[in-house]
Design a protein around this motif. Structure first.
Motif, PDB file in Angstrom:
ATOM      1  N   ARG A  52      -2.343   9.629  -1.905  1.00 51.91           N
ATOM      2  CA  ARG A  52      -1.689   9.894  -3.190  1.00 51.91           C
ATOM      3  C   ARG A  52      -0.185   9.726  -3.071  1.00 51.91           C
ATOM      4  NH1 ARG A  52      -1.761  16.501  -3.842  1.00 51.91           N
ATOM      5  NH2 ARG A  52      -0.802  16.986  -1.835  1.00 51.91           N
ATOM      6  N   GLY A  53       0.458   9.514  -4.205  1.00 49.43           N
ATOM      7  CA  GLY A  53       1.899   9.370  -4.237  1.00 49.43           C
ATOM      8  C   GLY A  53       2.358   8.884  -5.597  1.00 49.43           C
ATOM      9  N   THR A  54       3.635   9.098  -5.864  1.00 49.55           N
ATOM     10  CA  THR A  54       4.230   8.686  -7.132  1.00 49.55           C
ATOM     11  C   THR A  54       5.541   7.980  -6.846  1.00 49.55           C
ATOM     12  OG1 THR A  54       3.234  10.556  -8.308  1.00 49.55           O
ATOM     13  CG2 THR A  54       5.092   9.457  -9.379  1.00 49.55           C
ATOM     14  N   ALA A  55       5.739   6.823  -7.457  1.00 46.33           N
ATOM     15  CA  ALA A  55       6.960   6.048  -7.267  1.00 46.33           C
ATOM     16  C   ALA A  55       7.553   5.717  -8.632  1.00 46.33           C
ATOM     17  CB  ALA A  55       6.676   4.762  -6.493  1.00 46.33           C
ATOM     18  N   VAL A  56       8.889   5.783  -8.699  1.00 44.98           N
ATOM     19  CA  VAL A  56       9.625   5.438  -9.907  1.00 44.98           C
ATOM     20  C   VAL A  56      10.642   4.372  -9.538  1.00 44.98           C
ATOM     21  CG1 VAL A  56      11.063   6.264 -11.795  1.00 44.98           C
ATOM     22  CG2 VAL A  56       9.322   7.769 -10.813  1.00 44.98           C
ATOM     23  N   TYR A  57      10.609   3.250 -10.237  1.00 36.94           N
ATOM     24  CA  TYR A  57      11.485   2.117  -9.945  1.00 36.94           C
ATOM     25  C   TYR A  57      12.518   1.988 -11.055  1.00 36.94           C
ATOM     26  CZ  TYR A  57       7.311   1.233  -7.184  1.00 36.94           C
ATOM     27  OH  TYR A  57       6.248   1.374  -6.338  1.00 36.94           O
ATOM     28  N   ARG A  58      13.771   1.835 -10.651  1.00 37.02           N
ATOM     29  CA  ARG A  58      14.850   1.665 -11.609  1.00 37.02           C
ATOM     30  C   ARG A  58      15.275   0.206 -11.620  1.00 37.02           C
ATOM     31  NH1 ARG A  58      20.221   4.623 -10.314  1.00 37.02           N
ATOM     32  NH2 ARG A  58      20.809   2.603  -9.433  1.00 37.02           N
ATOM     33  N   LEU A  59      15.095  -0.462 -12.731  1.00 30.71           N
ATOM     34  CA  LEU A  59      15.398  -1.883 -12.886  1.00 30.71           C
ATOM     35  C   LEU A  59      16.616  -2.043 -13.777  1.00 30.71           C
ATOM     36  CD1 LEU A  59      11.754  -3.112 -13.585  1.00 30.71           C
ATOM     37  CD2 LEU A  59      12.910  -2.952 -11.370  1.00 30.71           C
ATOM     38  N   LYS A  60      17.475  -2.948 -13.400  1.00 32.05           N
ATOM     39  CA  LYS A  60      18.669  -3.218 -14.185  1.00 32.05           C
ATOM     40  C   LYS A  60      18.422  -4.409 -15.098  1.00 32.05           C
ATOM     41  CE  LYS A  60      23.646  -3.820 -13.895  1.00 32.05           C
ATOM     42  NZ  LYS A  60      24.826  -3.897 -13.011  1.00 32.05           N
ATOM     43  N   GLU A  84       0.807  -1.210   0.000  1.00 31.41           N
ATOM     44  CA  GLU A  84       0.000   0.000   0.000  1.00 31.41           C
ATOM     45  C   GLU A  84       0.845   1.268   0.000  1.00 31.41           C
ATOM     46  OE1 GLU A  84      -3.149   0.485  -0.341  1.00 31.41           O
ATOM     47  OE2 GLU A  84      -3.596  -1.645  -0.563  1.00 31.41           O
ATOM     48  N   ASN A  85       2.104   1.168   0.439  1.00 32.97           N
ATOM     49  CA  ASN A  85       2.999   2.329   0.452  1.00 32.97           C
ATOM     50  C   ASN A  85       3.756   2.489  -0.859  1.00 32.97           C
ATOM     51  OD1 ASN A  85       2.278   2.700   3.109  1.00 32.97           O
ATOM     52  ND2 ASN A  85       3.968   1.444   3.878  1.00 32.97           N
ATOM     53  N   LEU A  86       3.415   1.653  -1.850  1.00 30.16           N
ATOM     54  CA  LEU A  86       4.091   1.615  -3.142  1.00 30.16           C
ATOM     55  C   LEU A  86       5.525   1.131  -3.009  1.00 30.16           C
ATOM     56  CD1 LEU A  86       2.748   4.796  -5.011  1.00 30.16           C
ATOM     57  CD2 LEU A  86       1.808   2.480  -4.912  1.00 30.16           C
ATOM     58  N   ASP A  87       5.866   0.481  -1.899  1.00 31.19           N
ATOM     59  CA  ASP A  87       7.148  -0.204  -1.782  1.00 31.19           C
ATOM     60  C   ASP A  87       7.047  -1.553  -2.495  1.00 31.19           C
ATOM     61  OD1 ASP A  87       8.074   1.857  -0.241  1.00 31.19           O
ATOM     62  OD2 ASP A  87       7.479   0.897   1.642  1.00 31.19           O
ATOM     63  N   ILE A  88       8.190  -2.057  -2.960  1.00 27.90           N
ATOM     64  CA  ILE A  88       8.201  -3.375  -3.586  1.00 27.90           C
ATOM     65  C   ILE A  88       8.024  -4.428  -2.501  1.00 27.90           C
ATOM     66  CG2 ILE A  88       9.554  -5.012  -4.924  1.00 27.90           C
ATOM     67  CD1 ILE A  88      10.859  -2.691  -6.313  1.00 27.90           C
ATOM     68  N   ASP A  89       6.988  -5.225  -2.639  1.00 28.42           N
ATOM     69  CA  ASP A  89       6.696  -6.248  -1.649  1.00 28.42           C
ATOM     70  C   ASP A  89       7.374  -7.572  -1.994  1.00 28.42           C
ATOM     71  OD1 ASP A  89       5.347  -7.230   0.671  1.00 28.42           O
ATOM     72  OD2 ASP A  89       4.005  -8.311  -0.688  1.00 28.42           O
ATOM     73  N   LYS A  90       7.300  -7.963  -3.253  1.00 30.67           N
ATOM     74  CA  LYS A  90       7.921  -9.222  -3.667  1.00 30.67           C
ATOM     75  C   LYS A  90       8.078  -9.239  -5.179  1.00 30.67           C
ATOM     76  CE  LYS A  90       4.543 -11.474  -1.879  1.00 30.67           C
ATOM     77  NZ  LYS A  90       3.645 -12.573  -1.406  1.00 30.67           N
ATOM     78  N   PHE A  91       9.034 -10.043  -5.647  1.00 36.52           N
ATOM     79  CA  PHE A  91       9.230 -10.312  -7.068  1.00 36.52           C
ATOM     80  C   PHE A  91       8.701 -11.702  -7.383  1.00 36.52           C
ATOM     81  CE2 PHE A  91      11.898  -6.675  -7.068  1.00 36.52           C
ATOM     82  CZ  PHE A  91      12.000  -6.261  -8.392  1.00 36.52           C
ATOM     83  N   TYR A  92       8.172 -11.861  -8.589  1.00 34.47           N
ATOM     84  CA  TYR A  92       7.663 -13.151  -9.019  1.00 34.47           C
ATOM     85  C   TYR A  92       8.646 -13.827  -9.963  1.00 34.47           C
ATOM     86  CZ  TYR A  92       3.147 -11.398  -7.378  1.00 34.47           C
ATOM     87  OH  TYR A  92       2.120 -10.895  -6.620  1.00 34.47           O
ATOM     88  N   LYS A  93       8.812 -15.127  -9.731  1.00 33.88           N
ATOM     89  CA  LYS A  93       9.569 -15.896 -10.722  1.00 33.88           C
ATOM     90  C   LYS A  93       8.732 -16.083 -11.988  1.00 33.88           C
ATOM     91  CE  LYS A  93      12.418 -18.527  -7.496  1.00 33.88           C
ATOM     92  NZ  LYS A  93      12.775 -19.884  -6.994  1.00 33.88           N
ATOM     93  N   GLU A  94       7.435 -16.215 -11.802  1.00 36.61           N
ATOM     94  CA  GLU A  94       6.529 -16.330 -12.929  1.00 36.61           C
ATOM     95  C   GLU A  94       5.275 -15.546 -12.585  1.00 36.61           C
ATOM     96  OE1 GLU A  94       4.153 -19.705 -15.557  1.00 36.61           O
ATOM     97  OE2 GLU A  94       5.606 -20.290 -14.007  1.00 36.61           O
ATOM     98  N   TYR A  95       4.871 -14.707 -13.518  1.00 37.70           N
ATOM     99  CA  TYR A  95       3.731 -13.836 -13.235  1.00 37.70           C
ATOM    100  C   TYR A  95       2.467 -14.681 -13.037  1.00 37.70           C
ATOM    101  CZ  TYR A  95       0.587  -9.854 -13.550  1.00 37.70           C
ATOM    102  OH  TYR A  95      -0.351  -8.893 -13.280  1.00 37.70           O
TER     103      TYR A  95
END
Length: 1520
Positions: free
Chosen positions: A221-229, A117-128
């Motif tokens: 409200r809020g805006t988040a930008v994620y930088r992925l390598k 809910e805070n727009l933090d990354i909670d988890k990554f999926y190996k498969e969507y």
């Protein structure tokens, strides 16, 4: 506690301390330039979905990547577009051998993760996760939150830095009530910047040093930008599992957009420039730091004023609705569109977020029905060169991005509403999503062909949540469905069309079996001409390449042959050395030759030329037949397939060899390649490349393609015109062929103006016509046939039918100029600078340079055409502004003079859809500017709230400014004058092409260094003396012009006024340096003249002055030497003021150096006893020249400068007269010098000059004695007799004008009296009064000419300033595309009416003297039998004219029927004489049967006319 959570008073000190520690640590870790290489993020297995998904999709600007977002479950999925369609040129398309996949689904996932809910990354999926476990529907609370909050999503292009790849994904939770409604935040404290950006690493394996409780944000409200390598390259990208850096702002939310820098990088390698968020309050700018790959919220930009007013007005009417959909309708990639509509005029403003300024302003006059406009859903798309716009109705308009001109307007009857547009297939087609009768229809419009778009209906294609479910950009269109499945819409359509369209096959095609040699005129076989047909046929043409001298190989194919008794019809295709032609002939032995099409002769239907450079055309590079096959079609042109190939030199190869050696090597290479081809071996192309062309029946029937080839053939043939200098038979054949080709082009341009315009836009056929010297054809295309008119009403002035639009930007992948385009015959002018024309206007000027003006009328046609349309919109002058330097360089002075008198420079209709007072800056609308005469400004930049260093100064002086305004307006009843707003109709006139260095983002740290460089180092030039073609068009015009016509123009004055401020500031600093230099010299020289003992402190002051003087002398002299080298001695010393500049510096330095010989450190100049006379003279002359230089520097001040130029202008004009007077004075001086050089030999009487008197005692009044005073006059002394020396004789003769005639006072000689009388009459009475009268007339003109001279001076200073290297303390502003200016309306009208006599058509006077043949273009008898057929709908104006002509004939018949008997008798007599005249010229071979046939035809015509007359009489009750 979350990093984004505001301070909570219930949190204890330890918790707050741990939070602050973690915050600081994260900031420091972010600031470290180290890459994200440590600690992999943890991943999670698929988790169940309990809430029904709600998907939306976004696509990167280049189309390579897409991202989907499930706003219900907060899941993000990044995909690589497997149906990626990039913009490709024709060469790239031909070279691509990639197998196209038919899979519609985009399923290559790069990575996927879930947010909390805070727009933090909670988890990554190996498969969507795709499965759902009975998802729940929304309850009432969630429905409320859905209305309160909306989402925005975007993804950037791949960013490559130091060999590493990154991609950014942005998500914004938008509070609609706060950010998308009319709660505009007007605070100036920049609250949105405070504690809004948090930059941190998300290290899942790392525990914080303290136990920190996390307080959930909830829905805010809020805006988040994620930088992925990413790892990999090209099409094999994958996510690298490593810590993720992301940036969060809790105070800003809105529509997310990543903005790429499209100008400074190569194609498909765009650099991220900024990230923006748009909401009701404005545009929030997150600047991108390339070095740290970070985003920083720096400022907020306002919307354009008109759009802000529209938002405010819209909010007042719709208090419960948000503006998000309206903002989305105005967005496309990095462009923002604002529409204005007023008085049936539509204006579009397109802003580029990369530069935060106006990009283009298309304008169109419309006639709209108010009821039709009720459905208004603006949609637009922008390609490489074009802008496509629709209001959401069935009509679409296409504009040029370069100049804003309308290309075409097309209405689609198949749809009622349009929801989306997108350029596809390298911008040559337009994809349209529309609706009719509640059914969604998709169409692909092939813009540059005549093919009719057919609607396509896709299954399960919905427009529900259209903005969220569909993503489009750069020819790529993706859609996401309810379950997150992403598909390519274009791939769906392609697969659908493939099912409905059969593949093109050549199964039924045949090969001609009959192959014979053609006959020569003498009956012998022609071994160079081969005939191919089913059966033997007689060729209708034999040799149709008259420019080829000698024999050459040809192949002819019978495309169609029909015989019926005496009638025959033949179509022949002939392949020559460099052309493929199709000829048509219809014959009938039973008819008169004059009754047959083209009198029974063959006429040209089609021509194609390979365009090989003229120096490469020879037997070895001829056209060769690769393959020919045909398929008979009953009663029509046979379908055929012809492949020809030829060999051409590799264009990018550079040779240092002799041309003969190169040709010999090429011939050997061609021979080798032919052997390999026959053996089926693919050989390597080294110096020669093989080119191919396929011609089919559809290319002949498709008129657009055929006309394009015809225009290119005109250029091809004209380049070979020089081969026909002496062969008059071939010259006649050549000119006949040219007329056939021109007729093909003219016929198409006349009947299909819209298609011709599109053809010119896509393939630039106007360039072909210019290089083909088709002057009169160009005039007809531009202006129509004014004798006949394109208008339906002959009494009305012809209205322009637009068939040509100017442009300077070539189609991507195409070059405007080819290898041999600039090889002109009769062109011996040598250029010291390389000229490379970039548009039709420049090419025409360069094409006809060095010729008489009467032979350059094409240039006048283009100038007249563009300037006439420019009264409506300045974009029409886009090519003229770039070509103006060449117009002056090649001395088209008369054209230039007439151009700068055109109406577009004074009377304009640009702002009919806008309120000028919303454009004019407010400071120019105040009362104190009630008599304002002229101001220039720019309005293309979006206003920002960024705090500048000078804002503080502005706040300090603001009270004083208010006080000043109060007293200025106090008791002031004079209102402001009405202002007229104008635009300089020369787009990009001040934009140069000098390579700009990138300004360091940390430029503020270098302020001290820049200040030192600014003060102590003279400025160098950014370009060399041979690189002046990089200057702006304005600067190049100033360099080339040699008269004042250009400066007698309000637009030119506006350009100078706009650019003068910066240049003036620079030269003011030079002036300041000169003042210090002059002051130092005056102080030191004054001390020398006083030569007194001085104190030690004052002596040190003098030493400092001397050091400063020498430093400034070096600075100023180096500056002059730099100018001397840059301009060259000829131009530098051609300006006499430059000589004063050097002399005013060099002379004081020399005098000072001599003076310093007497300087002592003990007492200064105290040791000087007597001032040296020569040194004193030197000081006086130095002071004199310093004052002259000071006066010349005062030209920087307009109020004083104007009088300086008055004096200069008067001196220039009276100088010949003064020279004449001086010669007359010398003549009299020489005469008197001969008479009075030695009055004693021979003796000339001298008048006695004595005085007598008495001396009286004033007390007693007694006469004491008498005295006599005799003057001592020495006739040999030049002080007594100035005529004893020739120089003093001249001075004495000059003073005769003041009545000082010394010779008459002292000498008694009748000859002297006679010459004195003559001199007094001629010099004093005649010449002196002539001088007074002449100066009076000159002074009247000095006001105008002095103003022009001042403008020229400023223009030259601006040119110099533009080329100099400048030291900037902050990033400089780029030059605007358009310059706006205001003045009083009456001044513009006065200027226009004073020059009205010189405002006719530019080409009028020169066309009458032109030697260019004006061929008659009209419909000919074989047009009806041509394979080209034009629809009646497209030639309605012609039909209307025929009807008008019929009515006119009928009217004349009625008038003839009412003539009296006497006139009837005269009419009959006249008719008899006419018959006798014509019958006498009937040839002997004319048979009696033919005459009887003609008589019968005339009788039929008479009977028809009689019947028509009877009907008219019966209808109108007219008695016989």
């Amino acid at each position: 506690m979350s990093l984004t959570e505001p301070f909570n008073g219930n949190v204890n000190y330890q918790e707050r301390l741990s939070n602050e520690f973690r915050n600081i640590r994260n900031r420091l870790s972010f600031l470290s330039p180290k890459d994200d290489t440590s600690d992999k993020l943890s991943s999670s297995e698929n988790d169940p979905i309990t809430i029904k998904e709600r998907y939306q999709i976004a696509i990167s600007q280049d189309g390579k990547f897409a991202v989907t977002f499930d706003s219900a479950n907060l899941r993000i999925r990044v995909l690589e577009n497997t149906d990626y369609r990039q913009f490709r040129t024709k060469k790239q398309i031909n070279a691509t051998s990639k197998q196209i996949q038919n899979d519609e689904e985009i399923n290559r996932t790069i990575t996927s993760f879930k947010l909390n809910e805070n727009l933090d990354i909670d988890k990554f999926y190996k498969e969507y996760p795709q499965k759902r476990n009975e998802p729940q529907e929304y309850d009432n609370a969630e429905d409320y939150m859905d209305k309160r909050f909306r989402w925005s999503l975007d993804i950037s292009n791949v960013q490559v830095y130091d060999g590493k790849c990154f991609i950014f994904v942005a998500v914004s939770r938008i509070d609609v009530f706060e950010d998308m409604r009319g709660t505009k935040n007007n605070d100036t404290k920049f609250d949105y910047k405070k504690s809004t950006i948090k930059k941190r690493y998300e290290r899942m394996s790392e525990d914080p040093p303290f136990s920190v409780p996390v307080f959930p944000m909830g829905n805010r409200r809020g805006t988040a930008v994620y930088r992925l390598k990413l790892i990999g390259e090209n099409e094999n990208y994958a996510y690298k599992e490593c810590p993720v850096t992301y940036f969060y702002s809790g105070n800003v939310s809105g529509i997310c957009k990543f903005v790429q820098d499209l100008d400074n990088t190569e194609q498909n390698s765009y650099t991220l420039k900024r990230f923006i968020v748009l909401n009701f309050n404005g545009i929030y700018n997150f600047e991108y730091d390339v070095d740290y790959r970070s985003l920083d919220l720096t400022e907020r930009f306002n919307y354009p004023k008109s759009f802000e007013d529209e938002l405010e007005h819209w909010h007042n009417l719709n208090l419960k609705d948000d503006c998000m959909d309206k903002l989305l309708a105005c967005l496309y990639n990095q462009y923002f569109l604002v529409e204005q509509y007023k008085n049936n005029v539509q204006t579009l403003e397109v802003y580029d977020f990369a530069e935060m300024k106006l990009k283009t302003t298309p304008k169109r006059v419309e006639k709209k029905d108010k009821h039709v406009r009720r459905f208004n859903c603006n949609t637009f798309a922008i390609g490489k060169l074009q802008l496509c716009f629709t209001r959401g109705l069935s009509s679409i308009k296409l504009y040029f991005m370069e100049n804003g001109l309308e290309v075409v307007s097309k209405k689609f009857d198949e749809i009622d509403k349009i929801y989306s547009l997108e350029f596809i297939d390298s911008d040559e087609k337009l994809f349209i999503i529309g609706e009719k009768k509640e059914q969604v229809k998709l169409m692909i419009w092939d813009i540059y062909t005549t093919a009719k778009p057919e609607p396509v209906i896709l299954d399960n294609f919905s427009i529900v949540e259209f903005n969220d479910r569909l993503a489009r950009t750069s020819g790529n269109i993706l859609q996401v469905d309810d379950v997150g499945r992403v598909t390519s819409v274009l791939k769906k359509i392609e697969n659908k069309l493939k099912q409905n369209q059969p593949e093109e096959t050549y199964e039924n095609f045949k090969i001609y079996t009959d192959k014979t040699l053609a006959d020569k005129p003498d009956g012998k076989k022609d071994g160079n001409h081969t005939l191919h047909s089913e059966k033997i046929f007689k060729p209708i043409v034999v040799d149709k390449e008259p420019w080829v001298i000698g024999e050459y190989k040809r192949d002819s194919y019978c495309l169609y042959q029909y015989k019926d008794g005496t009638k025959s019809e033949t179509l022949q295709l002939i392949v020559g050395r460099s052309t493929v032609q199709i000829w048509h002939q219809i014959q009938d032995d039973s008819k008169n030759k004059n009754d047959l099409p083209n009198m029974g002769g063959p006429f040209l239907e089609y021509i194609w030329a390979n365009g090989i450079p003229i120096n490469q055309e020879r037997e070895a590079t001829r056209l060769r037949i690769g393959e020919f096959k045909y398929k008979p079609i009953d009663g029509s042109l046979n379908d055929f397939y012809l492949k020809v190939y030829w060999y051409e030199r590799v264009s990018n190869k550079k040779y240092g060899k002799n041309e003969e050696i190169i040709i010999e090597e090429e011939d050997k290479e061609i021979e080798r390649m032919e052997i390999n081809r026959n053996e089926g071996v693919e050989g390597e192309e080294r110096i020669i490349e093989k080119k191919e062309k396929v011609i089919q029946r559809k290319d002949i029937i498709e008129k657009v393609s055929a006309v394009r080839r015809a225009c290119r053939s005109l250029e091809h043939l004209n380049k070979r015109r020089s081969f026909l200098k002496t062969n008059y038979v071939k010259i006649h054949q050549y000119e006949e062929m040219i007329m056939y080709i021109k007729h093909i082009v003219w016929r198409f341009a006349k009947h299909k103006p819209e298609e011709f315009k599109l053809l010119d836009i896509r393939h630039n056929v106007m360039k072909n016509l210019i290089l083909g010297d088709c002057s009169y054809l160009i005039k007809l295309i531009l202006f129509g046939d004014k004798k006949k008119g394109d208008s339906n009403d002959e009494n009305e002035d012809e209205k322009f039918i637009i068939r040509h639009i100017p442009r300077s930007v070539s189609w991507p992948g195409k070059t405007f100029i080819k290898d041999d385009d600039l090889r002109f015959e009769n062109n011996n002018l040598e250029d010291h600078e390389r000229i490379n024309p970039e548009n039709d206007m420049e090419l025409a000027i360069y094409r006809y340079k060095g010729r008489e003006l009467k032979d350059t009328v094409v240039v006048a046609y283009l100038l007249e055409y563009y300037s006439c349309h420019a009264t409506e919109y300045a974009g029409w002058m886009s090519t003229v502004s770039k070509a103006l330097p060449l117009l002056f360089k090649y001395n088209y002075d008369d054209y230039a003079r007439k151009l700068f008198r055109k109406e577009c420079f004074a009377n304009q209709d640009y702002f009919s859809a806008q309120d000028p007072y919303n454009i004019i800056p407010k400071e120019y609308q105040t009362k104190r500017n009630h008599n304002i005469k002229f101001r220039a400004f720019r309005i293309d930049k979006l206003q920002s709230d960024e705090y500048q260093w000078y804002n503080g100064i502005g706040k300090l002086v603001e009270p004083f400014i208010k006080t000043f305004k109060f007293f200025e307006d106090f008791d002031n009843d004079i209102e402001k004058s009405p202002l007229a707003l104008r635009v300089v109709p020369l787009p990009e006139f001040t934009i140069n092409r000098i390579p700009q260095k990138t300004v360091d983002q940390n430029f503020r740290k270098k302020i001290i260094l820049n200040a030192l460089l600014f003060i102590f180092i003279p400025r160098l030039y950014k370009i060399g003396r041979n690189e002046k073609n990089l200057l702006s068009p304005f600067s190049r015009v100033v360099r080339y012009e040699n008269n004042d016509d250009m400066y007698d123009n309000p637009a030119t004055e506006a350009v100078i006024d706009f650019r003068w401020q910066k240049a003036r500031n620079f030269f003011f600093f030079l002036f300041l340096r000169f003042l210090i230099f002059a002051s130092c010299f005056i102080c030191v020289s004054w001390e020398y003249l006083l030569h007194r003992n001085i104190s030690e402190r004052y002596r040190n002051f003098l030493v400092a002055l001397i050091v400063i003087l020498y430093y400034l002398a070096i600075y100023l002299l180096v500056t002059e030497l730099i100018q001397l080298y840059y301009h060259g001695p000829r131009k530098y010393f051609g300006d006499i003021f430059n000589s004063f500049d050097i002399f005013s510096i060099a002379l004081p330095v020399v005098v000072m150096s001599i003076m310093l010989q007497y300087f002592q450190f003990s007492n200064g100049f105290g040791s000087v006893i007597i001032v040296d006379t020569g040194l004193m003279v030197g000081i006086s002359f130095s002071i004199f020249f310093l004052w002259i230089e000071f006066v010349l520097y005062l030209r920087l001040l307009s109020k004083i400068a104007i009088y300086i130029y008055y004096v200069i202008y008067i001196i220039k004009n009276i100088f010949p007269f003064l020279l004449f007077m001086f010669i007359v004075i010398i003549a009299f001086a020489h005469t008197m010098f001969i008479l009075l050089k030695d009055p004693n030999n021979p003796k000339i009487n001298i008048k006695s000059d004595s005085s007598t008197g008495n001396v009286i005692n004033p007390v007693t009044n007694e006469n004491l004695y008498n005295i006599q005073l005799d003057a001592s006059f020495d006739p040999t002394d030049r002080n007594d007799n100035p005529f004893s020396s020739f120089p003093t004789s001249i001075m004495a003769a000059y003073f005769w004008m003041n009545g000082d005639m010394v010779q008459r006072d002292h000498f008694d000689f009748w000859v002297i009296d006679l010459f004195t009388l003559i001199a007094s009459i001629f010099i004093v009475l005649v010449l002196q009064n002539m001088l007074i009268a002449f100066m009076g007339g000159v002074y009247e003109r000095a006001e105008t000419k002095g103003r022009q001279a001042l403008l020229r001076f400023r223009a030259n200073q601006i040119v110099d300033y533009e080329a100099l290297h400048h030291i900037h303390f902050w990033p400089p502003e780029p030059e605007p595309k358009y310059i706006y200016y205001i003045g009083q309306s009456k001044n513009f009208q006065e200027w226009y009416h004073k020059r009205k006599d010189d405002q006719g058509e530019i080409y009028k006077d020169f066309e009458e003297k032109s030697t260019i043949a004006q061929h008659t273009f009209k419909d000919v008898d074989y047009d009806d039998d041509s394979i080209w057929k034009f629809d009646n709908d497209n030639s309605s104006n012609i039909n209307d004219k025929k009807k008008e002509e019929s009515i006119r004939v009928r009217s004349s018949i009625i008038e003839t029927s009412n003539i009296n008997d006497k006139k009837k008798e005269d009419f009959i007599k006249g008719r008899s004489s006419i018959i006798e005249k014509h019958t006498s010229s009937i040839p002997e071979g004319f048979s009696q049967e033919m005459i009887i046939q003609e008589i019968n035809e005339i009788k039929k015509l008479r009977d028809n006319m009689t019947l028509f007359i009877d009907e008219l009489r019966a209808k109108f009750n007219i008695q016989e």
